[in-house]
Structure formats: C-alpha cells, structure tokens
Enzyme design. Structure first.
Site, short mmCIF file in Angstrom:
data_model
loop_
_atom_site.label_atom_id
_atom_site.label_comp_id
_atom_site.label_asym_id
_atom_site.label_seq_id
_atom_site.Cartn_x
_atom_site.Cartn_y
_atom_site.Cartn_z
N ASP A 85 0.85 -1.19 0.00
CA ASP A 85 0.00 0.00 0.00
C ASP A 85 0.89 1.25 0.00
OD1 ASP A 85 -2.39 1.45 0.19
OD2 ASP A 85 -2.37 1.40 2.39
N GLU A 136 -1.17 6.05 -8.47
CA GLU A 136 -2.04 7.09 -7.91
C GLU A 136 -1.85 8.43 -8.60
OE1 GLU A 136 -2.64 7.29 -3.68
OE2 GLU A 136 -2.81 9.47 -3.70
N HIS A 178 -7.87 9.67 4.30
CA HIS A 178 -7.42 8.57 5.18
C HIS A 178 -7.75 8.93 6.62
CE1 HIS A 178 -4.27 7.54 1.96
NE2 HIS A 178 -5.02 6.48 2.07
N HIS A 208 -9.48 4.94 -1.79
CA HIS A 208 -8.72 4.92 -0.53
C HIS A 208 -9.58 5.54 0.57
CE1 HIS A 208 -4.45 3.86 -1.68
NE2 HIS A 208 -5.11 3.80 -2.82
N GLY A 209 -9.15 5.39 1.81
CA GLY A 209 -9.90 6.01 2.92
C GLY A 209 -11.30 5.46 3.02
N GLY A 210 -11.45 4.13 2.88
CA GLY A 210 -12.78 3.52 2.85
C GLY A 210 -13.47 3.43 4.21
N ASN A 230 -10.16 0.45 0.06
CA ASN A 230 -9.14 0.29 1.10
C ASN A 230 -9.70 0.63 2.48
OD1 ASN A 230 -7.49 -0.03 -1.10
ND2 ASN A 230 -6.09 1.63 -0.58
P1 13P Z 1 -8.47 4.32 6.09
O1 13P Z 1 -7.46 4.13 7.16
O2 13P Z 1 -9.10 5.67 6.15
O3 13P Z 1 -9.48 3.22 6.06
O4 13P Z 1 -7.70 4.30 4.69
C1 13P Z 1 -7.04 3.13 4.31
C2 13P Z 1 -6.32 3.35 3.03
O5 13P Z 1 -6.79 4.02 2.13
C3 13P Z 1 -5.02 2.69 2.85
O6 13P Z 1 -4.39 3.11 1.69
#
Ligand code: 13P
Length: 289
Positions: A85, A136, A178, A208-210, A230
């Site tokens: 990642d 990205e 994130h 990302h930032g799921g 993610n």
């Molecule tokens: P979160 O920590 O917000 O779930 O994001 C995870 C992520 O996008 C890892 O690349």
C-alpha cells in the site's frame, strides 16, 4: 493455492459491479482475522501492508512468509492477493523481489511527468513477473504513515495518461480522506468521479480512505467504476474499542484474563465482525464460490 495477483479478482469485480475489500494488516492477529472473515464470507481479498506497517512487522519477507503460511495452515480457499500500500519506487521494487503479488506505486507527490516515468518503470517490472500494479494520481486527504496530503481532486487528463500506461487499477483523489472523516466532510465528489471514470475508459478505480464512508456513497462509487476499497482505520477503531471495554470491565485482572490470547480476543472478534459487514456492503460476499 498460492497467493494470486489482484488483477483477475479486480477485473471480475469491475465487470460484476462490486468491490474487492483491501484490508490493511498491522500484525499477526489482523492477518488471521482478515483471512477468517473473508474465508467465512467467501469473498476474494487483498491483504495490504504499508511500508511502515511492514517495517513494524519485521520487513517485507516476514510479511510474505506470514501471509503464505497462514494461508496454508488455515486452509484458505478464496483468492488472496498480497499488496504493498502506498509504495515508494524503491519499496515497490523490494516487494516485487520479496514475493508480494501486487504493488502500489504512489507517485502522486511527484510532478505528473515524473509520476508517469516512474509508474511506467514499475508497471513493466511488475508485469514481467505477473505482479499487478496500482498507481495514484492526485493526493488522498488525511495522514497516511506520517505523510500528510491535502486531498486534491485528481485531474481526469492525468488519470487517463497513467491509465494508458497499462496500470491494472488506479487510485484517484475524489475528496476521500485517510483516517476518520471530519464532521464537516463534504462527501465524495461524484461529478469528478464520473469525469475520471469516462477519461480512463473502463480502468478499475480504487477508493482509498474507505473507513466511515456512508453506505450509499460507497455503493454509488462502485456503480461508477470503483472496484477496490481500502480499509484500515475502521478495523483499528473496533479493535481498540473492544479492547478498552475488556480492560475497563476489569477482565484482564480476573483469573488469567491478562493472557494475550484472552486479552486480544474481543478486539479480534470485533475485526472479524466489522470485516464481514464491509464485505456485504461492498458486494463481494459469495464471489469466491
Ligand atoms: P483508512 O485508514 O481511512 O481506512 O484508509 C485506508 C487506506 O486508504 C489505505 O491506503
């Protein structure tokens, strides 16, 4: 079955309008819980580690051995990819060497020419050994491994340029962040997601930032081309919450409640339950049957 590249599972998810969960692992417990939840839900999965998390766990080779060995000893039957990642140029190369089956090269902090140049090199290297690649364009908000970004919206033309390099899936900033979403968060920018999806001509997209995105928004993003979501923070939060409750209830000082197998169990159970809930929300439940 050995670990697989993430390409086939993501292409299938893209065609079938669901998303593959990409759960970040932090240690042995996390890895076991992710595998358990996904096996029981019959969901394909991407287990991913940031460079910082891999260092914490003892290095890339250690992560590869841990995931492979658990995969065998737990009798896992679902497709499992091991992904780096937010990799640097050097990190992505080292993970390809160490046995990761998928890598992200995050060149979003370079200017677009340099991002394209380096992405191209990593794609060629990874594809020569059957490893899938995520790149990205545009930053993701929040702080990831100590690196802060303002969460710019990705430029559709730049997304097209990177998609055209033959990357397998593409992370593009669409207002996602994130970590925890602030109360005044504006939500995902669907107008921009639509423009990006049209520009990349059917290339699967990564969200990302799921953690903590309302269900309607993740569902809508999946309809608009997102095929990998993610999640890290959300599993950390449920683990910490369950562990705090156990300690606050004094259970660690009753009998042998301090034994790590007991102390960490409520947190682990919480990770499994939350991962299963997310698998349902992303639509990947049963897709490995
Ligand atoms: P979160 O920590 O917000 O779930 O994001 C995870 C992520 O996008 C890892 O690349």
């Amino acid at each position: 079955m050995v670990l697989v590249s993430a390409k086939e599972m993501i292409d299938k998810a893209h065609a079938g309008h669901y998303a593959i969960p990409a759960f970040n692992t932090n240690n042995l417990e996390w890895t076991k819980c992710i595998l358990k939840a996904c096996e029981e839900s019959k969901s394909p999965v991407i287990i991913q580690a940031s460079e910082g998390a891999a260092k914490y766990m003892g290095g890339y080779k250690m992560v590869v051995d841990m995931v492979r060995d658990l995969h065998d000893s737990m009798g896992i039957t679902i497709p499992v990819a091991l992904h780096l990642d937010h990799g640097t140029y050097e990190g992505a190369k080292a993970c390809i060497e160490a046995g990761f089956t998928s890598v992200m090269f995050d060149g979003s902090h370079y200017d677009i020419e340099e991002n394209i140049e380096k992405s191209k090199e990593i794609i060629a290297l990874a594809h020569s050994v059957g490893v899938s690649v995520e790149c990205e364009v545009g930053g993701i908000g929040g702080v990831e491994d100590g690196v802060a970004s303002n969460g710019e919206l990705a430029d559709p033309a730049e997304c097209k340029a990177v998609a055209d390099l033959g990357v397998d899936f593409l992370a593009a900033g669409i207002g996602n962040i994130h970590g925890k979403y602030p109360a005044n968060w504006a939500g995902l920018n669907f107008e921009r997601l639509n423009e990006i999806n049209e520009a990349v001509n059917g290339k699967p997209l990564v969200l990302h930032g799921g953690s903590g995105i309302p269900f309607e928004q993740t569902s809508k993003s999946i309809e608009m081309g997102v095929s990998k979501i993610n999640v890290n923070t959300e599993l950390q939060l449920v683990f910490a919450d369950a562990t705090r409750k156990y300690i606050e209830a004094g259970k660690d000082i009753e009998g042998k409640g301090y034994d790590p197998r007991k102390l960490l169990k409520p947190g682990c159970d919480a990770i499994v339950a939350k991962a299963k809930e997310l698998i349902k929300a992303f639509g990947s439940e049963g897709k490995a049957e």
